[in-house]
Design a protein around this motif. Structure first.
Motif, PDB file in Angstrom:
ATOM      1  N   UNK A  12      -6.423  52.219  24.176  1.00  0.00           N
ATOM      2  CA  UNK A  12      -6.187  53.313  23.229  1.00  0.00           C
ATOM      3  C   UNK A  12      -4.774  53.158  22.645  1.00  0.00           C
ATOM      4  N   UNK A  13      -4.618  53.209  21.306  1.00  0.00           N
ATOM      5  CA  UNK A  13      -3.283  53.040  20.731  1.00  0.00           C
ATOM      6  C   UNK A  13      -2.275  54.037  21.310  1.00  0.00           C
ATOM      7  N   UNK A  14      -1.098  53.527  21.553  1.00  0.00           N
ATOM      8  CA  UNK A  14      -0.028  54.376  22.094  1.00  0.00           C
ATOM      9  C   UNK A  14      -0.102  54.579  23.593  1.00  0.00           C
ATOM     10  N   UNK A  15      -1.091  53.948  24.230  1.00  0.00           N
ATOM     11  CA  UNK A  15      -1.248  54.172  25.674  1.00  0.00           C
ATOM     12  C   UNK A  15      -0.674  53.017  26.472  1.00  0.00           C
ATOM     13  N   UNK A  16      -0.446  53.287  27.754  1.00  0.00           N
ATOM     14  CA  UNK A  16      -0.262  52.204  28.707  1.00  0.00           C
ATOM     15  C   UNK A  16      -1.570  52.095  29.479  1.00  0.00           C
ATOM     16  N   UNK A  17      -1.819  50.937  30.059  1.00  0.00           N
ATOM     17  CA  UNK A  17      -3.073  50.756  30.782  1.00  0.00           C
ATOM     18  C   UNK A  17      -2.813  50.694  32.280  1.00  0.00           C
ATOM     19  N   UNK A  18      -3.398  51.636  33.019  1.00  0.00           N
ATOM     20  CA  UNK A  18      -3.385  51.575  34.488  1.00  0.00           C
ATOM     21  C   UNK A  18      -4.806  51.889  34.943  1.00  0.00           C
ATOM     22  N   UNK A  19      -5.516  50.927  35.552  1.00  0.00           N
ATOM     23  CA  UNK A  19      -6.882  51.229  35.984  1.00  0.00           C
ATOM     24  C   UNK A  19      -6.903  52.438  36.937  1.00  0.00           C
TER      25      UNK A  19
ATOM     26  N   UNK B 108       4.450  65.355  30.127  1.00  0.00           N
ATOM     27  CA  UNK B 108       3.104  65.530  29.581  1.00  0.00           C
ATOM     28  C   UNK B 108       2.384  64.190  29.649  1.00  0.00           C
ATOM     29  N   UNK B 109       1.290  64.187  30.389  1.00  0.00           N
ATOM     30  CA  UNK B 109       0.513  62.961  30.608  1.00  0.00           C
ATOM     31  C   UNK B 109      -0.893  63.218  30.056  1.00  0.00           C
ATOM     32  N   UNK B 110      -1.463  62.214  29.398  1.00  0.00           N
ATOM     33  CA  UNK B 110      -2.851  62.345  28.928  1.00  0.00           C
ATOM     34  C   UNK B 110      -3.644  61.154  29.443  1.00  0.00           C
ATOM     35  N   UNK B 111      -4.635  61.414  30.270  1.00  0.00           N
ATOM     36  CA  UNK B 111      -5.505  60.350  30.758  1.00  0.00           C
ATOM     37  C   UNK B 111      -6.711  60.215  29.828  1.00  0.00           C
TER      38      UNK B 111
ATOM     39  N   UNK C  34      -2.272  57.442  29.206  1.00  0.00           N
ATOM     40  CA  UNK C  34      -2.685  56.397  30.143  1.00  0.00           C
ATOM     41  C   UNK C  34      -4.173  56.119  29.980  1.00  0.00           C
ATOM     42  N   UNK C  35      -4.495  54.917  29.557  1.00  0.00           N
ATOM     43  CA  UNK C  35      -5.889  54.479  29.470  1.00  0.00           C
ATOM     44  C   UNK C  35      -6.258  53.965  30.855  1.00  0.00           C
ATOM     45  N   UNK C  36      -7.220  54.633  31.516  1.00  0.00           N
ATOM     46  CA  UNK C  36      -7.505  54.319  32.927  1.00  0.00           C
ATOM     47  C   UNK C  36      -8.793  53.512  33.095  1.00  0.00           C
TER      48      UNK C  36
END
Ligand SMILES: O=S(=O)([O-])[S-]
Length: 118
Positions: A36-43, A73-76, A22-24
């Motif tokens: 970021x490649x492979x990410x979803x975007x949630x502010x 597994x989550x990566x911020x 997750x790109x925050x």
């Protein structure tokens, strides 16, 4: 201590369908650099609400990925690791035991992957 992934681990996780990256960063930052490649975007300010209140269907529809469970597994990731660390800690306290963050953030990813692309 915050659960972290480094650049090499991030590259592996980008290929892993069960990991949610997750790109925050804010929408303005994403429009400048791309997410970021492979990410979803949630502010950052929306993450908690989205994780807690979206139904599985809403999440899937909006982000094209299954809604995370407390075991996912989550990566911020943010720009350089401050916001992502705070987010990781918040979500871990809420029971997301596999919440990680990428301390290098966009800045490190961009620097390291520029070399790889050449
Ligand atoms: O992205 S940042 O919070 O590290 S400046």
């Amino acid at each position: 201590m915050a659960l972290e992934v480094n650049y090499e681990q991030l590259l592996e996780e980008q290929k892993e369908p069960n990991t949610l990256i997750v790109d925050i960063r804010e929408p303005s930052e994403i429009s400048e650099t791309g997410a970021l490649p492979g990410s979803i975007h949630i502010p950052m300010g929306d993450v908690r609400n989205v994780f807690e209140n979206f139904s599985e269907e809403e999440f899937q529809e909006k982000y094209g990925k299954p809604k995370p469970t407390t075991d996912t597994k989550i990566i911020f990731s943010c720009r350089s690791g401050k916001r992502s660390m705070s987010m990781q800690q918040t979500m871990q306290k809420l029971g997301y035991t596999q919440a990680h963050h990428y301390p290098g953030g966009w800045l490190e990813w961009e620097e390291k992957s520029a070399g790889r692309r050449k």
